[in-house]
Design a protein around this motif. Structure first.
Motif, PDB file in Angstrom:
ATOM      1  N   THR A 235       0.822  -1.198   0.000  1.00 52.48           N
ATOM      2  CA  THR A 235       0.000   0.000   0.000  1.00 52.48           C
ATOM      3  C   THR A 235       0.864   1.259   0.000  1.00 52.48           C
ATOM      4  OG1 THR A 235      -0.190  -0.233   2.406  1.00 52.48           O
ATOM      5  CG2 THR A 235      -2.006  -1.055   1.076  1.00 52.48           C
ATOM      6  N   SER A 236       0.313   2.327  -0.572  1.00 50.77           N
ATOM      7  CA  SER A 236       0.974   3.635  -0.586  1.00 50.77           C
ATOM      8  C   SER A 236       0.988   4.197   0.841  1.00 50.77           C
ATOM      9  CB  SER A 236       0.209   4.577  -1.515  1.00 50.77           C
ATOM     10  OG  SER A 236       0.711   5.884  -1.461  1.00 50.77           O
ATOM     11  N   PRO A 237       2.087   4.791   1.302  1.00 42.62           N
ATOM     12  CA  PRO A 237       3.280   5.232   0.572  1.00 42.62           C
ATOM     13  C   PRO A 237       4.441   4.250   0.614  1.00 42.62           C
ATOM     14  CG  PRO A 237       3.308   6.202   2.752  1.00 42.62           C
ATOM     15  CD  PRO A 237       2.068   5.338   2.689  1.00 42.62           C
ATOM     16  N   GLY A 238       4.153   2.940   0.633  1.00 44.35           N
ATOM     17  CA  GLY A 238       5.193   1.939   0.822  1.00 44.35           C
ATOM     18  C   GLY A 238       6.190   1.809  -0.304  1.00 44.35           C
ATOM     19  N   PHE A 239       5.919   2.425  -1.470  1.00 44.65           N
ATOM     20  CA  PHE A 239       6.874   2.365  -2.567  1.00 44.65           C
ATOM     21  C   PHE A 239       7.818   3.561  -2.595  1.00 44.65           C
ATOM     22  CE2 PHE A 239       3.437  -0.406  -4.184  1.00 44.65           C
ATOM     23  CZ  PHE A 239       4.195  -1.547  -4.426  1.00 44.65           C
ATOM     24  N   ALA A 240       7.741   4.415  -1.581  1.00 40.94           N
ATOM     25  CA  ALA A 240       8.614   5.581  -1.509  1.00 40.94           C
ATOM     26  C   ALA A 240      10.054   5.149  -1.228  1.00 40.94           C
ATOM     27  CB  ALA A 240       8.128   6.541  -0.427  1.00 40.94           C
ATOM     28  N   GLU A 241      10.997   5.909  -1.752  1.00 39.29           N
ATOM     29  CA  GLU A 241      12.426   5.722  -1.491  1.00 39.29           C
ATOM     30  C   GLU A 241      12.960   6.973  -0.818  1.00 39.29           C
ATOM     31  OE1 GLU A 241      14.241   3.146  -1.959  1.00 39.29           O
ATOM     32  OE2 GLU A 241      13.167   1.882  -3.389  1.00 39.29           O
ATOM     33  N   PRO A 242      13.808   6.860   0.237  1.00 41.42           N
ATOM     34  CA  PRO A 242      14.437   5.672   0.778  1.00 41.42           C
ATOM     35  C   PRO A 242      13.797   5.080   2.030  1.00 41.42           C
ATOM     36  CG  PRO A 242      15.553   7.589   1.632  1.00 41.42           C
ATOM     37  CD  PRO A 242      14.410   8.096   0.803  1.00 41.42           C
ATOM     38  N   PRO A 243      12.566   5.432   2.422  1.00 40.14           N
ATOM     39  CA  PRO A 243      11.995   4.790   3.603  1.00 40.14           C
ATOM     40  C   PRO A 243      12.079   3.268   3.554  1.00 40.14           C
ATOM     41  CG  PRO A 243      10.609   6.616   2.950  1.00 40.14           C
ATOM     42  CD  PRO A 243      11.651   6.469   1.875  1.00 40.14           C
ATOM     43  N   ILE A 244      12.104   2.670   4.743  1.00 41.67           N
ATOM     44  CA  ILE A 244      12.192   1.217   4.876  1.00 41.67           C
ATOM     45  C   ILE A 244      10.775   0.646   4.902  1.00 41.67           C
ATOM     46  CG2 ILE A 244      13.003  -0.685   6.319  1.00 41.67           C
ATOM     47  CD1 ILE A 244      15.081   1.289   7.488  1.00 41.67           C
ATOM     48  N   THR A 245      10.434  -0.139   3.888  1.00 40.57           N
ATOM     49  CA  THR A 245       9.111  -0.760   3.810  1.00 40.57           C
ATOM     50  C   THR A 245       9.216  -2.197   4.306  1.00 40.57           C
ATOM     51  OG1 THR A 245       8.525   0.655   1.941  1.00 40.57           O
ATOM     52  CG2 THR A 245       7.179  -1.319   2.297  1.00 40.57           C
ATOM     53  N   VAL A 246       8.299  -2.559   5.220  1.00 38.49           N
ATOM     54  CA  VAL A 246       8.437  -3.811   5.962  1.00 38.49           C
ATOM     55  C   VAL A 246       7.234  -4.713   5.727  1.00 38.49           C
ATOM     56  CG1 VAL A 246       8.930  -4.824   8.226  1.00 38.49           C
ATOM     57  CG2 VAL A 246       9.661  -2.477   7.727  1.00 38.49           C
ATOM     58  N   SER A 247       7.483  -5.922   5.244  1.00 34.75           N
ATOM     59  CA  SER A 247       6.447  -6.951   5.159  1.00 34.75           C
ATOM     60  C   SER A 247       6.463  -7.772   6.451  1.00 34.75           C
ATOM     61  CB  SER A 247       6.663  -7.844   3.931  1.00 34.75           C
ATOM     62  OG  SER A 247       7.919  -8.495   3.992  1.00 34.75           O
ATOM     63  N   ALA A 248       5.539  -8.721   6.567  1.00 31.63           N
ATOM     64  CA  ALA A 248       5.384  -9.452   7.822  1.00 31.63           C
ATOM     65  C   ALA A 248       5.537 -10.950   7.610  1.00 31.63           C
ATOM     66  CB  ALA A 248       4.017  -9.155   8.449  1.00 31.63           C
ATOM     67  N   TYR A 249       6.090 -11.612   8.650  1.00 33.89           N
ATOM     68  CA  TYR A 249       6.164 -13.071   8.643  1.00 33.89           C
ATOM     69  C   TYR A 249       5.923 -13.597  10.051  1.00 33.89           C
ATOM     70  CZ  TYR A 249      10.855 -13.338  10.811  1.00 33.89           C
ATOM     71  OH  TYR A 249      11.921 -13.272  11.683  1.00 33.89           O
ATOM     72  N   ASN A 250       5.696 -14.895  10.147  1.00 35.57           N
ATOM     73  CA  ASN A 250       5.492 -15.564  11.427  1.00 35.57           C
ATOM     74  C   ASN A 250       6.845 -16.053  11.933  1.00 35.57           C
ATOM     75  OD1 ASN A 250       4.863 -17.319  13.566  1.00 35.57           O
ATOM     76  ND2 ASN A 250       2.920 -17.936  12.623  1.00 35.57           N
ATOM     77  N   SER A 251       7.335 -15.453  13.001  1.00 37.69           N
ATOM     78  CA  SER A 251       8.681 -15.766  13.490  1.00 37.69           C
ATOM     79  C   SER A 251       8.760 -17.135  14.150  1.00 37.69           C
ATOM     80  CB  SER A 251       9.147 -14.684  14.472  1.00 37.69           C
ATOM     81  OG  SER A 251       8.260 -14.584  15.579  1.00 37.69           O
ATOM     82  N   ARG A 252       7.624 -17.764  14.397  1.00 36.19           N
ATOM     83  CA  ARG A 252       7.645 -19.070  15.069  1.00 36.19           C
ATOM     84  C   ARG A 252       7.862 -20.228  14.101  1.00 36.19           C
ATOM     85  NH1 ARG A 252       4.669 -15.314  17.115  1.00 36.19           N
ATOM     86  NH2 ARG A 252       4.804 -14.846  19.337  1.00 36.19           N
TER      87      ARG A 252
END
Length: 583
Positions: free
Chosen positions: A445-462
């Motif tokens: 989602t916007s503004p997630g394609f902006a540079e240079p901010p860090i865009t973070v996806s999610a995962y299950n750490s377990r």
């Protein structure tokens, strides 16, 4: 009418101006408009709707249509009264660098949140002596106090005022700022929650960071009506978000007080290349020295709200959508890339067809079906002024339930022949609308394609599985996003208080993965700037350190549409700096 009254009035539209106005005052030019400067390029401007045309793409440039941002999905803790689980922090290497010899806890770093507010009374945001760790709150929704200097609306509450409130029998009488939704409180606790009972009862990624909070006011009703957004769903305007980011950024003191700004808001509209006004602004802010912007990738990856296709010249493709009973309406955006040009037609479930509308002339057509009792408006802009690409906005009012078909014909051009369509965020549709053949890629989602901010996806750490709803990359023009993945499933967050003690629950989503990454960024800025190991770092440097230290699996190729450059690992970052072997 004062500028504050204009900002709050439904009779004034909030726009982002892309150029500096002639000499004027912030207080306004008669009753037509007033404005608040954002930076050297952008103004937040408030125009009387009485002198403006209806809110339609044909009457405005596309980029001037105000955009609504949401909380990815309605926030609701998935479990209450749980024991604190430190595992996601451990898997991210965050707890290791919190301990000696590095002792990185975010000390003297500002962590800012532009969201739904914060429960400042919760012990998770207080020091051992009971005083607050919050430097300031700007509550845009409360008009009884004094606004920040230069911002005109809302109420600012300083650390001194918050401490005074905490010492009183009824804190809300002195500082009447709350977080009714809980989303901002959850993010702030995950990123910066205090170490309660030595970290056994609760611990955030940066437990000693200073906190700055902006509580966004809700979007105006006429704008919600334009997007047909349900009344009970939180929605926020670009103007308020940009001003909130500016406010948090003002606490940065280069070489002394670095700042991390965490955004857990997003929109599924735009061409998904980082070209919106908010994307442009966070790119500018994230490029400043000693400042990092961290953005959630969104939770639209499994929403079936993105369609992508390839069309040969002179040929057509059909994008089918299933619309549920009781859907009030929705918008759809179609984007094509230059030099190709297209025409669009719409077929109803009953077989009635909107004749093809060509993008060549930038046409606008409104069509009312005979049997469907549905109104469809199609607005074409042949050359969108920010991207140069072709965009069509299709508005469906009272759509009949069943199978709707959008027919796209490539009329000419020697480009790639690729087209993309996006539906609104899931919670912005009052009902259920889905593409039958969706594309999960390019759903950040916007503004997630902006540079240079860090865009973070999610995962299950377990179990190291990717979170199925997380937004995915890459951008529509192939740029690399997300940057990194962080734990975002069953994250321990503060959900309230019981007899003065923090109530811990769990929640899931990319807002939480962004919060953990923001806390990690505060840890790194303490080492780099506060402790003067690399005092000139900014957003680009911090991102690249994170990418170098990330965990990568041999089974995947990187950069990756889901994982970016790998899983966040702060231990790996400092092992790389020290020249130690990768984990």
């Amino acid at each position: 009418m004062t500028c504050k009254e204009k900002i709050l009035s439904e009779d004034y539209i909030d726009l982002i101006n892309y150029f500096v106005l002639p000499q004027g005052t912030v207080e306004g030019n008669d009753d037509i408009f007033c404005y608040i400067p954002i930076n050297e390029r952008f103004l937040s401007i408030y125009y009387s709707r009485s002198i403006l045309p209806p809110l339609e793409v044909s009457s405005y440039y596309y980029r001037y249509i105000p955009r609504l941002y949401g909380l990815m999905e309605p926030f609701a803790p998935e479990a209450l009264d749980r024991n604190f689980d430190i595992q996601p922090l451990v898997r991210s290497g965050i707890t290791l660098v919190q301990r000696e010899p590095l002792s990185l806890t975010g000390r003297n770093v500002v962590l800012g949140f532009v969201d739904t507010g914060i429960d400042y009374r919760n012990p998770v945001f207080r020091r051992e002596d009971g005083s607050t760790r919050i430097l300031a709150i700007w509550d845009q929704s409360v008009q009884t106090g004094t606004p920040p200097d230069g911002y005109i609306y809302g109420s600012e509450y300083t650390r001194e005022q918050i401490n005074e409130a905490l010492q009183s029998d009824n804190p809300l009488e002195l500082v009447p700022s709350t977080d009714e939704i809980g989303h901002g409180t959850a993010m702030a606790s995950a990123a910066a929650g205090s170490a309660l009972n030595g970290g056994l009862d609760y611990l955030g990624a940066a437990p000693d960071a200073d906190i700055v909070v902006v509580k966004l006011k809700q979007a105006k009703q006429f704008l919600r009506d334009y997007y047909m957004t349900p009344d009970d769903v939180p929605a926020y305007e670009t103007n308020d978000i940009m001003l909130g980011i500016k406010y948090v950024s003002s606490f940065r003191v280069p070489f002394e007080k670095p700042t991390v700004i965490c955004l857990g808001l997003g929109s599924s509209f735009g061409d998904h290349s980082g070209s919106s006004s908010l994307s442009d602004y966070v790119s500018n802010v994230g490029s400043e020295i000693n400042q990092v912007v961290v953005i959630a990738a969104g939770n639209e990856g499994n929403a079936a709200h993105h369609f992508s296709g390839y069309i040969e010249t002179g040929q057509s493709i059909r994008a089918e959508m299933m619309v549920s009973e009781g859907t009030r309406g929705f918008l759809l955006e179609l984007w094509g890339r230059i030099p190709d040009f297209y025409s669009v037609s719409v077929r109803s479930p009953g077989g009635e067809v909107v004749p093809p509308v060509s993008g060549r002339l930038g046409q606008s057509v409104e069509y009312t079906f005979v049997y469907e009792k549905t109104k469809v408006r199609l607005d074409y802009q042949t050359i969108e002024s920010e991207t140069g690409n072709e965009v069509a906005v299709i508005r469906f009012e009272s759509p009949s339930p069943g199978l709707w078909t959008v027919i796209i014909t490539r009329e000419g051009g020697d480009g790639t022949g690729n087209v993309n369509m996006w539906l609104p965020l899931r919670q912005f549709v009052d009902g259920r609308v889905e593409f039958l053949q969706p594309t999960p890629e390019t759903t950040i989602t916007s503004p997630g394609f902006a540079e240079p901010p860090i865009t973070v996806s999610a995962y299950n750490s377990r179990n190291n599985s990717f979170y199925i709803n997380s937004g995915q990359g890459f951008s529509s023009n192939g740029d690399i996003k997300p940057d990194i993945a962080a734990p975002g499933v069953d994250i321990s967050v503060a959900t309230g208080m019981v007899q003065g003690k923090t109530l811990v629950g769990t929640s899931t989503g990319t807002s939480l993965s962004a919060a953990l990454a923001a806390g990690a960024a505060a840890q790194f800025l303490q080492w780099a700037v506060v402790e003067y190991n690399s005092p000139y770092v900014g957003g680009v440097a911090v991102r690249n350190y994170f990418l170098r230290g990330a965990n990568r699996e041999s089974a995947y190729t990187y950069p990756n549409r889901q994982w970016g450059y790998g899983r966040l690992n702060m231990e790996g970052v400092f092992n790389w700096i020290a020249g130690l072997p990768a984990l």
